[in-house]
Design an enzyme around this catalytic site. Structure first.
Site, short mmCIF file in Angstrom:
data_model
loop_
_atom_site.label_atom_id
_atom_site.label_comp_id
_atom_site.label_asym_id
_atom_site.label_seq_id
_atom_site.Cartn_x
_atom_site.Cartn_y
_atom_site.Cartn_z
N GLU A 220 -38.45 -112.41 65.59
CA GLU A 220 -38.04 -112.98 67.01
C GLU A 220 -38.47 -112.23 68.03
O GLU A 220 -37.86 -111.94 68.83
CB GLU A 220 -36.49 -113.22 67.15
N GLU B 245 -34.76 -117.43 58.17
CA GLU B 245 -33.62 -117.49 58.70
C GLU B 245 -32.88 -118.68 58.80
O GLU B 245 -33.86 -119.69 59.47
CB GLU B 245 -33.31 -116.52 59.94
C1 NOJ Z 1 -31.64 -114.00 64.65
C2 NOJ Z 1 -31.59 -112.67 64.36
O1 NOJ Z 1 -33.17 -112.40 63.90
C3 NOJ Z 1 -30.57 -112.11 63.68
O2 NOJ Z 1 -30.73 -110.58 63.80
C4 NOJ Z 1 -29.41 -112.55 64.13
O3 NOJ Z 1 -28.38 -112.05 63.81
C5 NOJ Z 1 -29.32 -114.20 64.11
N1 NOJ Z 1 -30.44 -114.71 64.64
C6 NOJ Z 1 -28.17 -114.90 64.43
O4 NOJ Z 1 -27.88 -114.99 65.65
#
Ligand code: NOJ
Length: 493
Positions: free
Chosen positions: A170, A379
């Protein structure tokens, strides 16, 4: 597109789950680890929900064997985790910390012994504080070399056993939260600096992909992009334009670089007009274009709907909901470009994240058609309150519904012709949700702790644990027979 028959999941589909070092490991100052920016930032008053931090997190550092045992019981094919850079190089560079290397080596071996494919994220937001102190971290081009050396160290030690790698997690969020909204370290509000940092991160990403080709020629690598596909509010051409502005500036601005090494034309023009363009040096675009990833990694949670936003007096940064109080977030936007608007067709979570499985399918199709790259879903998951009931029971049907509908959307995308390599739910165990504390839970495994106390950190399998176990066991086919669960009978009990 409607299909008479749906595609099935490929035989070698990577059913997985994910985590990140700072959110699970704890042991922040053990095993020779140096501090990362998060170790320092979370201790500044007012930065996180109830002052929470990852000092102990869910103690995965000490309990990784138990966690891997649970993963094996669930049948995970892959586990995505990140390496804490400052565990390997406590000062970010220089002397390597053997104990840190050993920790991940043991974790990898434990996973492999349990037939779980390890998937490593090189960087999940925790740059060593030492590099921040020395040269401002991602603000200096010096970081490119240090990040490369760190990555090469991991490639050399683990590349013989680890096939799947994620470069930057991200990037779009760590630069915007770090330098635009000031919610993440280093807490800066300066969009010019954000675009400088972002360009440097792009170069670092490209550089490690180049090194990867040399050190792990048989492996696969890609970034994981936080992908929020956009929708226009309606068919008003002005809102369509706002939608295109947001796609160019917030999505293609990153993915075009990853795939092609160039910035979208209209987004670049916007940067020029606003004196926001990063410094470009000779050779930058050659480097960027030379480092094509093997897949586009996608973190998908939601879509955003937008409409027009006037240049004068338009909506700006907005407010984020980090408390779980539904409706407490406020619209955000960029004057003259777009602003977010409520989509009347979508429900939202208690943290105001719209739930939109179809958006995942739409996003996957957009990526496949634009870049002709396979996608790895790195994710996807639901952050919600969970209730631990007597007898160690957690009935998280809301999570099952969320995951089920999103996995079905993947199946639809497969039917549409998109190549999807795997799916990592977020997350395996509950963990620290950065700014949101511990009450925003994502896991298949409940961790008995909260903001106030670490309690006993006991691992408790939620209902969704068994549900996903069944999905994996049947390679997704069990999704077909799930009307029973919806009618109130649980076929997995
Ligand atoms: C994206 C992130 O990579 C992760 O670390 C985070 O906890 C999740 N989204 C949920 O917000």
């Amino acid at each position: 597109m409607e299909h008479k028959t749906k595609a099935t999941f490929p035989k070698d589909f990577l059913w997985g789950s994910a985590s990140a070092a700072y959110q699970v490991e704890g042991a922040w100052n053990e095993g020779g680890k140096g501090p990362s920016v998060w170790d320092i930032y979370t201790k500044i008053e007012g930065t996180t929900f109830k002052g929470t931090n990852g000092d102990v997190a869910v103690d995965h550092y000490h309990r990784y064997k138990e966690d891997v045992r649970l993963m094996a019981e669930q049948g995970l094919k892959t586990y995505r985790f990140s390496v804490a850079w400052s565990r390997i190089f406590p000062s970010g560079k220089g002397e390597v910390n053997e104990e840190g290397l050993r920790f991940y080596n043991n974790l990898i071996n434990e996973l492999l012994a349990n037939k779980i494919e390890p998937m490593i994220t090189l960087y999940h937001w925790d740059i060593p504080q030492a590099l921040m102190d020395e040269y401002g971290g991602w603000e200096s081009r010096q970081v490119i070399e240090d990040f490369d050396q760190y990555a090469i160290t991991l490639f050399k030690h683990y590349g013989d056993r680890v096939k799947y790698w994620i470069s930057l997690n991200e990037q779009n969020y760590f630069v915007s939260y770090g330098y635009e909204t000031a919610l993440h370290p280093p807490g800066v509000k300066d969009r010019k600096r954000m675009y400088e940092v972002n360009h440097i991160a792009n170069l670092a990403n490209a550089k490690v992909i180049q090194s990867f080709r040399q050190y792990v020629p048989e492996g696969k690598i890609g970034p994981s992009f936080a992908y929020k596909p956009y929708y226009p509010m309606d068919s008003n051409p002005e809102n369509i334009l706002a939608f295109e502005n947001s796609e160019d500036l917030n999505n293609y601005f990153w993915m075009d670089i990853y795939a092609w090494g160039r910035y979208p034309i209209t987004a670049w023009k916007y940067l020029e007009e606003n004196n926001l363009t990063p410094t470009i040096q000779e050779g930058d675009f050659e480097l960027l274009a030379s480092a094509k990833p093997d897949f586009m990694g996608v973190n998908y949670y939601r879509t955003t709907t937008v409409d027009k936003n006037p240049l004068e007096g338009g909506v700006d940064l907005g407010v984020k909901n980090t408390t779980g109080k539904k409706g407490s977030s406020k619209d955000s936007g960029i004057p003259g470009m777009y602003k977010s608007a409520k989509n009347p067709y979508l429900e939202a979570t208690n943290w105001d994240w719209e739930i939109d499985p179809q958006g995942l399918r739409i996003g996957l199709r957009r990526i496949a058609n634009r870049y002709n790259l396979p996608v790895l879903i790195t994710e996807n998951g639901l952050g919600e309150f969970d209730k631990l009931e007597e007898g160690d029971i957690v009935n998280d049907d809301h999570r099952i519904d969320y995951l089920k509908s999103h996995i079905e959307a993947i199946q639809d995308a497969l039917s549409d012709g998109v190549e999807v390599l795997g799916y990592c739910s977020w997350s395996f165990t509950d963990l620290l949700s950065w700014l949101n504390g511990y009450q925003k839970r994502y896991g298949f495994v409940y961790i008995d702790r909260d903001e106030e106390s670490e309690k006993d950190l006991r691992r408790i399998k939620k209902k969704s644990f068994y549900w996903y176990q069944n999905v994996i066991e049947t390679n997704g086919e069990s999704l077909q027979g799930q009307s029973l669960a919806q009618q109130g009978e649980n076929p997995y009990e």
